[in-house]
Each structure stands twice: as structure tokens, then as C-alpha cells.
Design an enzyme around this catalytic site. Structure first.
Site, PDB file in Angstrom:
ATOM      1  N   HIS A  75     -65.946  38.238  34.846  1.00  0.00           N
ATOM      2  CA  HIS A  75     -65.536  36.860  34.550  1.00  0.00           C
ATOM      3  C   HIS A  75     -64.490  36.877  33.423  1.00  0.00           C
ATOM      4  O   HIS A  75     -64.709  37.444  32.357  1.00  0.00           O
ATOM      5  CB  HIS A  75     -66.744  36.006  34.157  1.00  0.00           C
ATOM      6  N   ALA A  76     -63.351  36.242  33.684  1.00  0.00           N
ATOM      7  CA  ALA A  76     -62.215  36.354  32.766  1.00  0.00           C
ATOM      8  C   ALA A  76     -62.537  35.804  31.379  1.00  0.00           C
ATOM      9  O   ALA A  76     -63.217  34.790  31.247  1.00  0.00           O
ATOM     10  CB  ALA A  76     -61.022  35.602  33.344  1.00  0.00           C
TER      11      ALA A  76
ATOM     12  N   GLU B 131     -59.744  25.234  25.994  1.00  0.00           N
ATOM     13  CA  GLU B 131     -59.704  25.500  27.436  1.00  0.00           C
ATOM     14  C   GLU B 131     -58.498  24.869  28.122  1.00  0.00           C
ATOM     15  O   GLU B 131     -58.146  25.262  29.232  1.00  0.00           O
ATOM     16  CB  GLU B 131     -60.990  24.984  28.102  1.00  0.00           C
TER      17      GLU B 131
ATOM     18  N   HIS C 265     -54.414  30.420  31.919  1.00  0.00           N
ATOM     19  CA  HIS C 265     -55.563  29.870  31.191  1.00  0.00           C
ATOM     20  C   HIS C 265     -55.966  30.799  30.034  1.00  0.00           C
ATOM     21  O   HIS C 265     -56.117  30.372  28.893  1.00  0.00           O
ATOM     22  CB  HIS C 265     -56.726  29.682  32.169  1.00  0.00           C
ATOM     23  N   GLU C 266     -56.106  32.066  30.351  1.00  0.00           N
ATOM     24  CA  GLU C 266     -56.554  33.023  29.321  1.00  0.00           C
ATOM     25  C   GLU C 266     -55.523  33.168  28.205  1.00  0.00           C
ATOM     26  O   GLU C 266     -55.867  33.219  27.026  1.00  0.00           O
ATOM     27  CB  GLU C 266     -56.858  34.390  29.943  1.00  0.00           C
TER      28      GLU C 266
ATOM     29  N   HIS D 149     -71.695  30.856  33.534  1.00  0.00           N
ATOM     30  CA  HIS D 149     -71.892  30.244  32.217  1.00  0.00           C
ATOM     31  C   HIS D 149     -73.355  29.952  31.897  1.00  0.00           C
ATOM     32  O   HIS D 149     -73.687  29.697  30.745  1.00  0.00           O
ATOM     33  CB  HIS D 149     -71.039  28.984  32.110  1.00  0.00           C
TER      34      HIS D 149
ATOM     35  N   HIS E 127     -55.769  30.693  25.519  1.00  0.00           N
ATOM     36  CA  HIS E 127     -56.719  31.054  24.454  1.00  0.00           C
ATOM     37  C   HIS E 127     -56.057  32.000  23.456  1.00  0.00           C
ATOM     38  O   HIS E 127     -56.152  31.834  22.251  1.00  0.00           O
ATOM     39  CB  HIS E 127     -57.941  31.767  25.040  1.00  0.00           C
TER      40      HIS E 127
ATOM     41  N   TYR F 191     -64.788  22.432  29.910  1.00  0.00           N
ATOM     42  CA  TYR F 191     -63.817  22.552  31.009  1.00  0.00           C
ATOM     43  C   TYR F 191     -63.506  21.190  31.620  1.00  0.00           C
ATOM     44  O   TYR F 191     -62.415  20.936  32.101  1.00  0.00           O
ATOM     45  CB  TYR F 191     -64.335  23.497  32.083  1.00  0.00           C
TER      46      TYR F 191
END
Ligand code: X8Z
Ligand code: ZN
Length: 629
Positions: free
Chosen positions: A369-370, A427, A399-400, A528, A403, A538
């Protein structure tokens, strides 16, 4: 990932909180504010937070290194090491949170009041003071996370389908990990095979049920020791609002966006009913959860080609284009990085490329999971992902990196401020940029050769986005609805699964492919839950990202419909975004929102405006249907 606590350097991990400065804690706790300062002074508070700042940095740095190793190499030993490291953080965190309560009755300057609030709500998984129980909780968290990461389902019925790397017809044992089972769910249109893959993956969560039950008991006990009713009260208290107001805000936004989801659901149901037959997907009522192209039916993007409004018009198949242009994982990450640097942001450090995990290793279990990291809060940025060359993962990479860029820009803040204005902001950054991956942008970076513009192409683009952004909304909301209900005791363990499906039906209009009893633990099949990562973030992000986009497009001087705007290359938009990122959690989130948009409330009108042309089209298409379920 594992435990939930003070881990700001690890996004997609239990993060920290937020609140408005002068009242140091949210309103429901005001009654409980400890008036007794025991003679403590503002100077004591300053010295205390200075020490916490230093200690947290050290402790988190060490813990993250261990977590990185466990996440990229799951073994019996790394699970134990991770649990031990987390135990230390839990012990430290609970102790410091309790100690800090003596400052609650003081008239603190803004920066200290904010740190006090953030610390108070920082425990994502508070452990009881009893060392044995703390160790039990840390070990449960690490094991559940490991079970998920190692999850694999074996069945002769899967032989020949979605073969893992290194397997061929001769050595195919029919065992499949989440990655392969997801491939089946994404690509197959064989109803029974889909069911096999869906049920198979969900079966991996069964052993988590007793663990989760105990986990909830212990975490609630830890929460009570910190003065909260249950863990959900901590999670809900992190939004600069009293928790009941926060929940009402989430509901208010949902009322605004629900009509969009209902129209999309209605359209998909009629298309899927036509494909699979009304005996399998009835033309009215809820849809089966396993035919939406995603294991959790949280995004329906993989069905785009099936349901394309105007076949062949303008919307490039990006997966095909990437394959055609010979893209590999590194080029995908470089492309996403290029978006951030085009806004005037710095390139990622060289160590990012050396230390990240980009691909699923063939020889060991990892948590696929990323996630994005800033190991040791020291600028040691990394991502951990099992990248596939497809459009879905291109979006996840944006998305990553969102962060990572947040980490990069709030780096100079005190430790407790090194988090998003709220976790939904963290997020939503990369997702905002992903919305700017328009056909015009794709041509500019050479991924497609020509852009077709027409109203039909616009509808196609919006449909492809809606399958991601609109389909997600009820899912994004229901996950924590379930957890809040479990944490508060409203739902007892013998109703875990029943409640899960009640909410999935109510929010998403979905039912399981076959009856699910209480021997199952379907929530555990979603990362999660065993990973203990709060989820409402999210949902917030999916609403904020359009609000961010609208504001940035305004700054960029964009004219015309919002869905045609790309902020690629726009330095003024980049400045606005950086101004917000730099704040971290140093100010309540409305101030961070104002820094980017001038607005101070979360607002669903941006997402509604964005999809307006699609809604008109869907309503016309759905005429004569009995929408809803
Ligand atoms: O978990 C994630 C990210 C890491 S923070 C990959 N997401 C949610 C999910 O996969 O369920 C991004 C979208 C929603
Ligand atoms: Zn994330």
C-alpha cells in the site's frame, strides 16, 4: 504501517491533529480542562515544548527507520522490532500528553497553545499505562498490519489468471496476492471469477477479527486514561472544531455531493445490468460490490472504457499511451516530480531516488500500500509503492509526492507543526495536481500526440474523473463512520460485519456478492483498518482538492470551465500552494485554507461546478430510471 501515534514523518500513517489556538482544546473538553496548573508558568510550558520538540524528533526518527524496514521486509523479527519501537513511542506520548495537561489552565501565547492542542490530540493509538497491555496493543497493531501485507489467497479456480511475476503455467499454485487479485477485479468481466477474487481477498481478514476486538478494547482504555471517552473522540477532535460540529460539517458536505453520486450510481447500474444481466446486477436497488473494477468499489476508474459516454472521443487511454511510449516506474515518478518543479518547487533530493521502494520485490513480503516518508523528519524523503505502469498508479504517484512536498516545505517548523493543516490537506495536495493532468498537459509533456477538443471529449474527461472522485465520496465517509461506531461501543463485536454492510449499502448503494456472516471480518480487507489509518481525511481531501484547484486556477488567470484548467507551469499558483504548505499545522486549518484560496470554510460548490456538465448529461441519460437504492 502500524501503530498510530506520533508519526508526522510518515504520511498515510497515523498523523497528528489540529485546532484553533486560543481555546487550547476542543469545546467538549473545555469542561474537563484541568484548571489546576500546580504552579506551572508560561515559561515552564515553553521549556516543556522545547524538550518535547527535541525528543519527538529523535524518537520518531528511530521509529521510522524501524518501520521502514518492517514495511519493506515483513518478517517475524521485523514485526517484533516494529512493535517494540512503537511501544516506546506510545509510552512517551501518553506520558507527555498527561504531563502537558497542567498547562491547560494557563493563558498561553498562540504558538504554545497550538502545540498543547496538537499534542493532546496526537495519539492515534493510545496505549494503557500498564506495560503488558501496551506491549499487547503494539504487537496486535504490528501483526494485523503484517497479516494484511502478507495476505494471499490460494484456489485452483485462480490458476491461469493474473499470474504473479516468476510464475508460469507449470509452477502455478493458484496463490494470489492483493496485487494479482486486484488485477482480476480490474480486468476480468467474468462474474464468477470476480466473485472468487473478491471473496478470496476478503478471506484473508478473518483471523484479524479477534485481534481487532482486543485492539479496540485496549486503545479505548488508553484513550480513557488520556481523558477521552474513546479513540473516536480523539480522531474527531483534530479539526479545530468540537467533534460534533466536525461530524455535522462532514454531513453537510455529503448532502451537497450525494446527488452527484446517485446519478453516477444510476448510470453505472444500468450499464452493468446490461452487461451482466438483471439477475446478477438488478436494474433497481444496490449493486454487487465486486463488479466495479476495484476490490473495495472505492474508485471505478477501471471501468471507464466500458462506460465511456462518447466512445473514442478525445479521452486518451493513458495506460496504453504510457506502455506505448515505453514508460517505466522511474519515468512515471519523474513526470509527477516535473509537475511540482513546474510550479517553482524544488526537485526531490538525490537520496529519494536511491532509497525509495518503487517496485514489489520478487523475493519478500512488503506492505505494498503506497505511502510517503520523511524518515527522521530530516529531509530523507521517500516513497514506498509497488508501481504498475498504468493511469491509476500515475495518479497515486502524484498523490504520494504531494505528501513529500508537504514534508519538504514545512520542514523548518517545530516538530508538532510538521503535519498538514489538517490531515485532509495532506491527502489533497497531490490529488489537486492530478486534476491538472489534462489532455493539454499530456500533450505538452509528450505523452499524447494530439488534443481533441469537443463537448463530447469534455464529457468523457469528466466521466473518467468522476469514476475516481465522485465514486469515492460515500466510501470515504463510511469507513470512519464504521470505526467511530465501533470505538464508541455503539456497535458491539458481534455486529462488526453486519454494521459494515449496513453502511456500505446505505452510503455506497452496494451489497456483497453473497451473504456475509460474523465469521467474516470484511473491514479488515481494507488496508486502513488493520493499518489503523484514519480515513475521513480522504473524504475531506476529495472535496478540498477541487476547492484548491478552483483557487489556484483563479490565481493562474484561467478563464472557462474549471475542468479545462491546468496549473502546470504556473509559478503564481505554485507560490500560493507553497505558502500553504510552509504553514504546516502551525495555524488552524481555516487560515491555511485562506492562504491558498481566501476562503475559510470547506465548500463543495467547487466539486459541484466542476462536474456540472456531466451531471446534466447523466440526468438526461438516467431519465426513466428509478435512481437510488
Ligand atoms: O491510502 C491512500 C494513499 C496513501 S495515503 C495511497 N489512499 C486511499 C486509499 O487507497 O484507500 C489514496 C486514496 C484513498
Ligand atoms: Zn496519502
Amino acid at each position: 504501517m502500524a501503530l498510530a501515534m506520533l508519526l508526522p514523518g510518515f504520511a498515510c500513517a497515523p498523523a497528528l491533529p489540529a485546532e484553533s489556538p486560543p481555546p487550547p482544546v476542543s469545546a467538549e473538553l473545555n469542561d474537563q480542562i484541568l484548571e489546576d496548573t500546580g504552579g506551572a508558568t508560561v515559561e515552564d510550558a515553553r521549556a516543556f515544548f522545547k524538550a518535547v520538540d527535541r525528543e519527538l524528533r529523535e524518537l520518531i526518527g528511530e521509529t521510522e527507520r524501524v518501520m521502514w524496514v518492517k514495511n519493506t521486509y515483513i518478517t517475524h523479527d521485523t514485526e517484533i522490532l516494529e512493535a517494540r519501537a512503537n511501544e516506546q513511542v506510545m509510552e512517551y506520548s501518553a506520558r507527555r500528553i498527561k504531563e502537558a495537561r497542567r498547562f491547560e489552565g494557563l493563558d498561553l501565547p498562540e504558538d504554545l497553545a497550538r502545540q498543547l492542542y496538537l499534542l493532546r490530540y496526537s495519539a492515534g493509538l493510545p496505549a494503557p499505562d500498564d506495560a503488558e497491555k501496551r506491549s499487547e496493543l503494539a504487537s496486535l497493531a504490528s501483526k494485523m498490519d503484517g497479516l494484511y501485507g502478507k495476505g494471499s489467497y490460494c484456489s485452483p479456480k485462480l490458476k491461469g489468471h493474473a499470474l504473479p511475476a516468476g510464475k508460469n503455467k507449470a509452477n502455478d499454485d493458484g496463490c494470489r496476492s492483493l496485487m494479482e487479485l486486484s488485477k482480476i477485479i480490474a480486468e476480468s468481466r467474468d462474474y464468477d471469477l470476480l466473485k472468487e477474487a473478491w471473496e478470496g481477498w476478503h478471506s484473508i481478514a478473518r483471523p484479524m477479527r479477534p485481534m481487532y476486538q482486543r485492539f479496540v478494547e485496549l486503545a479505548n482504555a488508553g484513550s480513557r486514561e488520556l481523558g477521552f471517552e474513546d479513540l473516536g473522540q480523539i480522531w474527531k477532535g483534530r479539526y479545530d472544531l468540537p467533534s460534533e460540529e466536525f461530524v455535522a460539517e462532514m454531513d453537510r458536505l455529503f448532502v451537497q455531493v450525494k446527488p452527484l453520486y446517485e446519478q453516477l450510481h444510476c448510470y453505472m447500474r444500468s450499464r452493468l445490468s446490461a452487461r451482466y444481466g438483471a439477475d446478477k446486477v438488478p436494474a433497481t436497488g444496490p449493486m454487487p460490490a465486486h463488479v466495479l473494477g476495484n476490490m473495495w468499489a472505492q474508485e471505478w476508474t477501471n471501468l471507464y472504457k466500458e462506460v465511456e459516454p462518447f466512445p473514442g472521443k478525445g479521452q486518451p487511454d493513458l495506460t496504453k499511451q504510457m506502455v506505448k511510449k515505453g514508460y517505466d516506474h522511474i519515468q512515471m515518478v519523474k513526470l509527477a516530480e516535473g509537475f511540482f518543479t513546474s510550479l517553482g518547487m524544488k526537485p526531490l533530493p538525490q537520496t529519494f531516488w536511491e532509497r525509495s521502494l518503487f517496485l514489489k520485490p520478487a523475493d519478500r513480503d512488503v506492505v505494498c500500500h503506497a505511502s510517503a516518508w520523511d524518515v527522521g523528519m530530516s529531509g530523507d524523503l521517500r516513497i514506498k509503492m509497488c508501481i504498475k505502469v498504468d493511469y491509476e498508479d500515475l495518479v497515486t504517484i502524484h498523490h504520494e509526492l504531494g505528501h513529500n512536498y508537504y514534508f519538504m516545505y514545512y520542514h523548518d517548523q517545530p516538530t508538532l507543526f510538521q503535519q498538514g493543516a489538517n490531515d485532509g490537506f495532506h491527502e489533497g495536495i497531490g490529488d489537486t495536481l492530478a486534476l491538472s493532468v489534462t489532455p493539454a498537459y499530456l500533450k505538452e509533456v509528450g505523452l499524447i500526440d494530439a488534443v481533441q477538443t469537443s463537448p463530447e471529449a469534455d464529457i468523457n474527461l469528466l466521466m473518467s474523473r468522476a469514476l475516481e472522485g465522485i465514486a469515492f465520496l460515500p466510501f470515504g465517509k463510511m469507513i470512519d463512520q464504521w470505526r467511530w461506531d465501533v470505538f464508541s461501543g455503539k456497535v458491539p463485536p458481534e455486529k462488526y460485519n453486519e454494521h459494515w454492510w449496513k453502511l456500505r449499502r446505505e452510503f455506497q448503494g452496494l451489497v456483497p456478492p453473497s451473504p456475509r456472516g460474523e465469521a467474516e471480518f470484511d473491514p479488515g480487507a481494507k488496508y486502513h483498518i488493520p493499518g489503523n489509518v484514519p480515513y475521513i481525511r480522504y473524504y475531506i481531501a476529495r472535496i478540498l482538492q477541487y476547492q484548491f484547484l478552483r483557487a489556484l486556477c483563479r490565481t493562474a488567470g484561467h478563464q472557462g470551465p474549471l475542468h479545462q484548467c491546468s496549473i502546470y507551469g504556473n509559478k503564481a499558483a505554485g507560490e500560493k500552494m507553497m505558502a500553504m504548505l510552509k504553514l504546516g499545522a502551525s495555524k488552524p486549518w481555516p487560515e491555511a485554507l485562506a492562504a491558498i484560496s481566501g476562503e475559510t470554510k470547506m465548500d463543495a460548490t467547487a466539486i459541484i461546478d466542476y462536474y456540472a456538465p456531466l451531471m446534466t448529461w447523466l440526468k438526461e441519460k438516467n431519465q426513466g430510471q428509478q435512481c437510488g437504492w
